[in-house]
Design a protein around this motif. Structure first.
Motif, PDB file in Angstrom:
ATOM      1  N   PRO A 360      -3.360   1.948  -9.983  1.00 58.96           N
ATOM      2  CA  PRO A 360      -3.667   3.379 -10.157  1.00 58.96           C
ATOM      3  C   PRO A 360      -3.041   4.254  -9.075  1.00 58.96           C
ATOM      4  O   PRO A 360      -3.097   5.480  -9.150  1.00 58.96           O
ATOM      5  N   LEU A 361      -2.443   3.632  -8.063  1.00 59.00           N
ATOM      6  CA  LEU A 361      -1.870   4.363  -6.939  1.00 59.00           C
ATOM      7  C   LEU A 361      -0.400   4.685  -7.230  1.00 59.00           C
ATOM      8  O   LEU A 361       0.411   3.777  -7.420  1.00 59.00           O
ATOM      9  N   ARG A 362      -0.096   5.947  -7.247  1.00 56.80           N
ATOM     10  CA  ARG A 362       1.275   6.363  -7.543  1.00 56.80           C
ATOM     11  C   ARG A 362       2.219   5.858  -6.452  1.00 56.80           C
ATOM     12  O   ARG A 362       2.063   6.191  -5.271  1.00 56.80           O
ATOM     13  N   THR A 363       3.192   5.066  -6.847  1.00 52.66           N
ATOM     14  CA  THR A 363       4.120   4.466  -5.889  1.00 52.66           C
ATOM     15  C   THR A 363       5.543   4.571  -6.419  1.00 52.66           C
ATOM     16  O   THR A 363       5.865   4.025  -7.476  1.00 52.66           O
ATOM     17  N   GLU A 364       6.374   5.265  -5.695  1.00 48.68           N
ATOM     18  CA  GLU A 364       7.782   5.373  -6.060  1.00 48.68           C
ATOM     19  C   GLU A 364       8.509   4.117  -5.606  1.00 48.68           C
ATOM     20  O   GLU A 364       8.236   3.588  -4.525  1.00 48.68           O
ATOM     21  N   VAL A 365       9.422   3.633  -6.417  1.00 40.99           N
ATOM     22  CA  VAL A 365      10.231   2.460  -6.057  1.00 40.99           C
ATOM     23  C   VAL A 365      11.690   2.893  -5.988  1.00 40.99           C
ATOM     24  O   VAL A 365      12.226   3.461  -6.952  1.00 40.99           O
ATOM     25  N   ARG A 366      12.311   2.638  -4.849  1.00 39.32           N
ATOM     26  CA  ARG A 366      13.705   3.027  -4.642  1.00 39.32           C
ATOM     27  C   ARG A 366      14.552   1.803  -4.306  1.00 39.32           C
ATOM     28  O   ARG A 366      14.058   0.817  -3.771  1.00 39.32           O
TER      29      ARG A 366
END
Length: 401
Positions: A360-366
């Motif tokens: 549920p935790l918004r996490t950007e992946v780069r």
């Protein structure tokens, strides 16, 4: 309580040096604008820094302008010379640079598994000395070393870790004995995170986690702009993370059964073979690109059951990323190492999509931007920071008259 005059000079001088380091050369007028200091104060600090041999006039700001206000000041790049080493299980890479981080020379040396500990350490040390000498950069002021394994956060020493060559630990001692230089050693994944933070994919992030995806698996934790190493230096040993989908659980001395068993190089190659991507001719063949990285690039080019392979790999990576996110909530995960670099944004976007379904935790992946150079560049940044900390303080900067 206001700072004393001597303390204020230290602060002002170091601010000016940082600005010259990051954006120089600059005129005195530009320094005045950027620092907010008065013209007399800037004139005093410029004189002081020139007297300490830390800055010099390197030109003028425009052909139509002449005089003191047009002089461009820059860091004296050859005031100190630096070196960085990327120490792998079977090789060592060296880069020699000046105080501004400009590369002067670089070299690599393969080291076979049958090379004795003492011989391997001496060969690596000789490579560094020869490279520095050929570049006209001897003696060296600071040397940064990136190595796999745990670094004791108190002593700064490399732990004696099972599975890693003994010459790694011996090399640090040899360099400390042979060089009149500050020798720093740091975990390779931590250095990659420093490089991506300062130069690469995470420049706009002070909190993030870097996943190193190569032969082995590691993570680096950057919180509020600072590396977090843990009580024993083991923060980020994500290869030992127990996860579903493996045949067992890891032990204190073996990460088999942990996250490593899902996304380590051998597992990625097995997954590729199961999806019709033939990496068998590259495994152990000494190819420049590791087999796992080749498998990812081949899938992105459409070889075999490419979409199924990439989806399965992204699912596996998301399992580890979700575990990290649930504990740290970094907001951003950077995929680095050979596999992360090979996958690029295409793999990162797949992992981000799958991660959003798990957490549920918004996490950007780069995707990391620095590829295989990240460790060396991070080690060079560590060496440069150490040199500047000493020179910018010991050179008389900001000291009371």
């Amino acid at each position: 309580m206001p700072a004393s005059p001597s303390t204020a000079r230290v602060i002002n001088d170091r601010l000016a040096l940082r600005l010259l380091q990051e954006g120089g050369p600059l005129t005195a007028t530009q320094l005045k604008t950027l620092t907010g200091l008065s013209r007399p104060t800037v004139a005093d600090l410029v004189e002081r820094l020139q007297g300490a041999g830390l800055i010099q006039v390197v030109g003028e700001s425009g052909a139509e302008r002449r005089g003191p206000n047009a002089r461009l000041y820059g860091i004296v790049a050859d005031r100190a010379h630096l070196a960085a080493l990327d120490v792998r299980t079977d090789s060592v890479a060296v880069v020699v640079a000046d105080l501004l981080g400009v590369t002067l020379a670089e070299a690599t040396l393969p080291i076979g598994s049958d090379t004795g500990t003492e011989t391997a350490a001496e060969q690596a040390a000789a490579l560094l000395e020869d490279t520095a000498r050929e570049a006209g950069a001897a003696p060296l002021h600071s040397v940064g070393i990136g190595a796999p394994g745990l670094i004791d956060p108190v002593t700064g020493e490399l732990h004696d870790t099972t599975g890693l060559p003994a010459w790694h630990r011996r090399l640090v001692r040899v360099l400390q004995q042979r060089l009149p230089a500050t020798v720093l050693v740091e975990n390779e994944t931590n250095l990659a995170a420093v490089a991506e933070h300062r130069l690469g994919a995470a420049q706009d992030r002070d909190t993030f986690v870097l996943l190193w995806l190569g032969h082995g698996i590691g993570a680096a934790v950057m919180l509020d702009g600072k590396l977090r190493r843990g009580a024993s230096g083991g923060a980020g040993e994500i290869g030992f993370l127990p996860v579903p989908g493996t045949a067992g659980v890891p032990s204190a001395v073996n990460c088999d059964g942990g996250f490593h068993s899902l996304v380590g190089a051998a597992s990625v190659c097995e997954l590729a073979l199961a999806h019709g991507i033939d990496v068998r001719t590259r495994i152990g063949a000494g190819e420049q690109e590791p087999a796992a990285a080749f498998a990812v690039r081949a899938a992105l080019a459409g070889e075999g059951e490419s979409e199924a392979f990439l989806s399965a790999l992204a699912e596996r990576l998301a399992v580890g990323a979700a575990a990290v996110a649930s504990v740290i909530d970094p907001g951003c995960v950077v995929l680095a190492g050979e596999v992360g670099h090979a996958g690029g944004e295409a793999l990162a976007s797949r992992v981000e999509e799958r991660l959003a379904m798990m957490s549920p935790l918004r996490t950007e992946v780069r995707a990391g931007l620095l590829g295989g150079s990240a460790v060396l560049r991070g080690a060079l940044l560590a060496a440069r920071d150490a040199a500047q900390d000493e020179l910018f303080t010991a050179g008389g900067v900001g000291s009371a008259p």
